[in-house]
Write a protein that holds these residues in place. Structure first.
Motif, PDB file in Angstrom:
ATOM      1  N   LYS A  51       0.466  -1.156   0.334  1.00 46.76           N
ATOM      2  CA  LYS A  51       0.351   0.392   0.206  1.00 46.76           C
ATOM      3  C   LYS A  51       0.806   1.483  -0.382  1.00 46.76           C
ATOM      4  CE  LYS A  51      -4.039  -1.916   2.473  1.00 46.76           C
ATOM      5  NZ  LYS A  51      -4.948  -1.528   3.790  1.00 46.76           N
ATOM      6  N   ARG A  52       1.895   1.253   0.928  1.00 47.70           N
ATOM      7  CA  ARG A  52       3.031   2.250   0.403  1.00 47.70           C
ATOM      8  C   ARG A  52       4.128   1.793   0.405  1.00 47.70           C
ATOM      9  NH1 ARG A  52       0.730   6.116   3.334  1.00 47.70           N
ATOM     10  NH2 ARG A  52       2.480   7.394   4.340  1.00 47.70           N
ATOM     11  N   ILE A  53       4.617   3.210  -0.407  1.00 49.58           N
ATOM     12  CA  ILE A  53       5.835   2.708  -0.533  1.00 49.58           C
ATOM     13  C   ILE A  53       6.067   4.869  -0.725  1.00 49.58           C
ATOM     14  CG2 ILE A  53       8.743   3.702  -2.493  1.00 49.58           C
ATOM     15  CD1 ILE A  53       6.784   1.392  -4.424  1.00 49.58           C
ATOM     16  N   GLU A  54       7.716   4.452   0.795  1.00 47.08           N
ATOM     17  CA  GLU A  54       7.276   6.023   1.650  1.00 47.08           C
ATOM     18  C   GLU A  54       8.995   6.931   0.533  1.00 47.08           C
ATOM     19  OE1 GLU A  54       6.027   7.014   3.550  1.00 47.08           O
ATOM     20  OE2 GLU A  54       4.949   5.223   4.501  1.00 47.08           O
ATOM     21  N   ILE A  55       8.698   7.728   1.632  1.00 49.80           N
ATOM     22  CA  ILE A  55       9.960   8.434   0.518  1.00 49.80           C
ATOM     23  C   ILE A  55      11.681   8.072   0.797  1.00 49.80           C
ATOM     24  CG2 ILE A  55      11.653  11.054   1.086  1.00 49.80           C
ATOM     25  CD1 ILE A  55       9.508  11.136   3.762  1.00 49.80           C
ATOM     26  N   ALA A  56      11.494   8.664  -1.005  1.00 43.70           N
ATOM     27  CA  ALA A  56      13.674   7.565  -1.287  1.00 43.70           C
ATOM     28  C   ALA A  56      13.339   6.591  -1.266  1.00 43.70           C
ATOM     29  CB  ALA A  56      14.200   8.830  -0.681  1.00 43.70           C
ATOM     30  N   THR A  57      12.545   5.807  -1.573  1.00 43.76           N
ATOM     31  CA  THR A  57      12.791   4.085  -0.846  1.00 43.76           C
ATOM     32  C   THR A  57      13.723   3.652  -1.739  1.00 43.76           C
ATOM     33  OG1 THR A  57      10.379   4.334  -0.377  1.00 43.76           O
ATOM     34  CG2 THR A  57      12.174   1.749  -1.175  1.00 43.76           C
ATOM     35  N   CYS A  58      14.349   3.711  -3.236  1.00 47.43           N
ATOM     36  CA  CYS A  58      15.001   3.075  -3.808  1.00 47.43           C
ATOM     37  C   CYS A  58      15.805   3.910  -4.211  1.00 47.43           C
ATOM     38  CB  CYS A  58      14.643   2.296  -4.377  1.00 47.43           C
ATOM     39  SG  CYS A  58      13.315   1.188  -4.299  1.00 47.43           S
ATOM     40  N   TRP A  59      16.271   5.639  -3.423  1.00 48.27           N
ATOM     41  CA  TRP A  59      16.801   6.564  -4.158  1.00 48.27           C
ATOM     42  C   TRP A  59      18.325   6.019  -4.589  1.00 48.27           C
ATOM     43  CZ3 TRP A  59      16.469  12.125  -3.459  1.00 48.27           C
ATOM     44  CH2 TRP A  59      17.592  13.229  -4.339  1.00 48.27           C
ATOM     45  N   SER A  60      18.561   5.884  -5.743  1.00 53.83           N
ATOM     46  CA  SER A  60      19.722   6.104  -6.262  1.00 53.83           C
ATOM     47  C   SER A  60      20.621   4.647  -5.840  1.00 53.83           C
ATOM     48  CB  SER A  60      21.315   6.965  -5.814  1.00 53.83           C
ATOM     49  OG  SER A  60      22.032   6.822  -6.731  1.00 53.83           O
ATOM     50  N   CYS A  61      19.529   3.494  -6.905  1.00 56.46           N
ATOM     51  CA  CYS A  61      19.599   2.514  -6.434  1.00 56.46           C
ATOM     52  C   CYS A  61      20.268   1.955  -8.156  1.00 56.46           C
ATOM     53  CB  CYS A  61      18.591   1.074  -5.644  1.00 56.46           C
ATOM     54  SG  CYS A  61      18.294   1.354  -4.223  1.00 56.46           S
ATOM     55  N   TRP A  69       7.952  10.816  -2.712  1.00 58.62           N
ATOM     56  CA  TRP A  69       8.607  12.047  -3.086  1.00 58.62           C
ATOM     57  C   TRP A  69      10.252  11.242  -3.573  1.00 58.62           C
ATOM     58  CZ3 TRP A  69      13.269  13.992  -2.006  1.00 58.62           C
ATOM     59  CH2 TRP A  69      13.667  14.025  -0.504  1.00 58.62           C
ATOM     60  N   ALA A  70      10.324  10.987  -5.002  1.00 58.65           N
ATOM     61  CA  ALA A  70      12.042  10.227  -5.049  1.00 58.65           C
ATOM     62  C   ALA A  70      11.487   8.952  -4.840  1.00 58.65           C
ATOM     63  CB  ALA A  70      13.314  11.506  -4.375  1.00 58.65           C
ATOM     64  N   TYR A  79       4.633  15.304  -2.235  1.00 63.40           N
ATOM     65  CA  TYR A  79       5.523  16.018  -2.490  1.00 63.40           C
ATOM     66  C   TYR A  79       6.786  16.351  -1.481  1.00 63.40           C
ATOM     67  CZ  TYR A  79       1.871  17.888  -5.377  1.00 63.40           C
ATOM     68  OH  TYR A  79       1.053  17.692  -6.441  1.00 63.40           O
ATOM     69  N   SER A  80       7.265  16.872  -2.131  1.00 62.16           N
ATOM     70  CA  SER A  80       8.781  17.157  -0.982  1.00 62.16           C
ATOM     71  C   SER A  80       8.514  18.349  -0.227  1.00 62.16           C
ATOM     72  CB  SER A  80      10.522  17.869  -1.808  1.00 62.16           C
ATOM     73  OG  SER A  80      11.078  17.623  -1.235  1.00 62.16           O
ATOM     74  N   GLY A  81       8.155  18.407   0.749  1.00 61.52           N
ATOM     75  CA  GLY A  81       7.803  19.212   2.021  1.00 61.52           C
ATOM     76  C   GLY A  81       6.951  19.863   1.308  1.00 61.52           C
ATOM     77  N   SER A  82       7.301  21.443   1.496  1.00 60.60           N
ATOM     78  CA  SER A  82       5.863  22.658   1.348  1.00 60.60           C
ATOM     79  C   SER A  82       6.436  22.692  -0.146  1.00 60.60           C
ATOM     80  CB  SER A  82       6.466  23.582   1.970  1.00 60.60           C
ATOM     81  OG  SER A  82       7.745  24.168   1.230  1.00 60.60           O
ATOM     82  N   THR A  83       6.993  22.701  -0.747  1.00 63.02           N
ATOM     83  CA  THR A  83       7.474  22.493  -2.796  1.00 63.02           C
ATOM     84  C   THR A  83       6.265  21.745  -3.696  1.00 63.02           C
ATOM     85  OG1 THR A  83       9.329  20.972  -2.976  1.00 63.02           O
ATOM     86  CG2 THR A  83       9.569  22.789  -2.566  1.00 63.02           C
ATOM     87  N   ASP A  84       6.562  21.293  -4.299  1.00 61.11           N
ATOM     88  CA  ASP A  84       5.240  20.580  -5.883  1.00 61.11           C
ATOM     89  C   ASP A  84       6.225  19.187  -6.065  1.00 61.11           C
ATOM     90  OD1 ASP A  84       6.842  21.941  -7.081  1.00 61.11           O
ATOM     91  OD2 ASP A  84       5.339  22.345  -7.796  1.00 61.11           O
ATOM     92  N   ASN A  85       8.052  19.476  -5.326  1.00 62.85           N
ATOM     93  CA  ASN A  85       8.176  18.370  -6.319  1.00 62.85           C
ATOM     94  C   ASN A  85       8.641  16.916  -5.593  1.00 62.85           C
ATOM     95  OD1 ASN A  85      10.788  17.306  -7.821  1.00 62.85           O
ATOM     96  ND2 ASN A  85      12.647  17.494  -5.846  1.00 62.85           N
ATOM     97  N   ASP A 123      -2.114  16.229 -11.455  1.00 64.00           N
ATOM     98  CA  ASP A 123      -1.992  17.013 -12.354  1.00 64.00           C
ATOM     99  C   ASP A 123      -0.138  15.503 -12.678  1.00 64.00           C
ATOM    100  OD1 ASP A 123      -0.796  17.459  -9.636  1.00 64.00           O
ATOM    101  OD2 ASP A 123      -1.226  19.108  -9.636  1.00 64.00           O
ATOM    102  N   LEU A 124       0.714  16.331 -13.225  1.00 66.12           N
ATOM    103  CA  LEU A 124       1.805  15.513 -13.011  1.00 66.12           C
ATOM    104  C   LEU A 124       2.996  16.712 -12.007  1.00 66.12           C
ATOM    105  CD1 LEU A 124       2.668  14.309 -16.530  1.00 66.12           C
ATOM    106  CD2 LEU A 124       1.084  13.549 -14.976  1.00 66.12           C
ATOM    107  N   THR A 125       3.443  15.733 -10.655  1.00 64.34           N
ATOM    108  CA  THR A 125       4.201  16.706 -10.152  1.00 64.34           C
ATOM    109  C   THR A 125       5.573  17.171 -10.414  1.00 64.34           C
ATOM    110  OG1 THR A 125       4.955  14.531 -10.069  1.00 64.34           O
ATOM    111  CG2 THR A 125       3.188  15.561  -8.111  1.00 64.34           C
ATOM    112  N   ARG A 126       6.224  17.387  -9.717  1.00 57.79           N
ATOM    113  CA  ARG A 126       7.658  18.817 -10.751  1.00 57.79           C
ATOM    114  C   ARG A 126       8.799  17.240 -10.677  1.00 57.79           C
ATOM    115  NH1 ARG A 126      10.022  23.622 -10.032  1.00 57.79           N
ATOM    116  NH2 ARG A 126       8.550  24.460  -8.379  1.00 57.79           N
ATOM    117  N   CYS A 127       9.108  17.824 -12.710  1.00 59.57           N
ATOM    118  CA  CYS A 127      10.023  16.819 -12.574  1.00 59.57           C
ATOM    119  C   CYS A 127       9.935  15.030 -12.951  1.00 59.57           C
ATOM    120  CB  CYS A 127      11.755  16.622 -11.787  1.00 59.57           C
ATOM    121  SG  CYS A 127      11.976  17.973 -12.291  1.00 59.57           S
TER     122      CYS A 127
END
Length: 289
Positions: free
Chosen positions: A98-108, A127-128, A151-157, A178-182
């Motif tokens: 159900k959930r994949i949290e922040i940066a789970t596979c960041w730079s694998c 995010w990420a 999103y990342s913090g208060s931004t739409d990234n 919508d599609l998020t930033r990047c």
């Protein structure tokens, strides 16, 4: 409580904690000097309990395990669980995730396969989540109609798939507005994307930026072109084959296309030749400036 118990697949052992109906598994420890590089979490938990949570930083920067198999009982994979793991190549996700949290596979960067990608039960994508997974080639299919992007913090990234290597992405079964930033930023092998009917805006910057092989983008709704950033497709679209398929009849969109035509960025803008009278398509000459 399962505190003090362990999971053991014959090669690796991991501590297990928490209540029986919400167990958490800890970091693995090799039982042998040269253990297998496959970690099968679907095996060996004492007294048959089923764990649901993979903790944050679980295998981050871990340099021993190449394959991870999750049991279907797992519903949450924690924040940065595989972050900067340069060894892992294949991950078998649980069918009930159900959930994949922040940066789970960041730079694998060695991660080649995630199956399924992604489970139809997925409700939350941090995010990420797959940021800079440059070897990941599975076609992306997002199915859950209630999927939420964080999103990342208060931004739409969000940048969930930055620099991934898949060729096709299908978001049409979601209800994303919508599609998020990047969103697909620098997905240099992406060739096609099918977007949801619920899409309202492309007001997040660089959604398809630097997707240099992109040939086919299919819209099924009328995203507000007044909120469409100029860098949405910058450095993207493989000329001269590229096309955007878009529902016919929105006056704002027609005015936007007229402006693009004047810049000589289209070789054609007409009803789709497949006989669909409700669709426009555009073929690009020089791409988006």
């Amino acid at each position: 409580s399962a505190d003090g118990k362990s999971l053991d697949d014959g090669y690796w052992t991991m501590p297990v904690s928490g209540d029986r109906d919400a167990l958490t598994v800890g970091k693995p420890t090799a039982k042998w000097t040269r253990p297998t590089t496959v970690l099968d979490l679907a095996k060996g938990i004492e007294d048959g309990g089923a764990f649901k949570t993979i903790p944050s930083y679980w295998l981050n920067s871990y340099a021993t395990i190449s394959d991870v198999i999750f049991p279907d009982s797992v519903t949450t994979i924690g924040e940065r669980a595989f972050e900067n793991n340069g060894k892992v190549e294949r991950i078998r996700l649980p069918m009930g995730l159900k959930r994949i949290e922040i940066a789970t596979c960041w730079s694998c960067t060695s991660l080649k396969s995630v199956e399924p990608f992604l489970p139809k039960t997925l409700e939350y994508l941090g995010w990420a989540a797959f940021y800079n997974c440059t070897s990941l080639t599975n076609d992306l299919l997002l199915c859950n109609r209630n999927l939420v992007l964080q999103y990342s913090g208060s931004t739409d990234n969000n940048s969930p798939f930055y620099r991934c290597a898949f060729e096709h992405a299908d978001l049409s079964r979601t209800r994303l507005t919508d599609l998020t930033r990047c969103f697909f930023y620098q997905c240099g092998k992406l060739k096609s994307a099918k977007l949801p009917k619920t899409l309202e805006n492309l007001n997040r910057c660089a959604a398809f930026n630097l997707c240099s092989l992109l040939e086919d983008v299919q819209f099924q709704s009328y995203p507000s072109v007044t909120n469409w950033p100029s860098d949405t497709f910058t450095g993207s679209l493989a000329m001269p084959k590229s096309r955007i398929v878009y529902p016919k009849g929105d006056p704002d969109w027609t005015a936007y296309i007229d402006m693009r035509k004047q810049a000589k960025q289209f070789t054609a803008w007409e009803s789709a030749k497949a006989g669909d009278t409700n669709t426009y398509f555009a073929t690009f000459k020089d791409g988006w400036k």
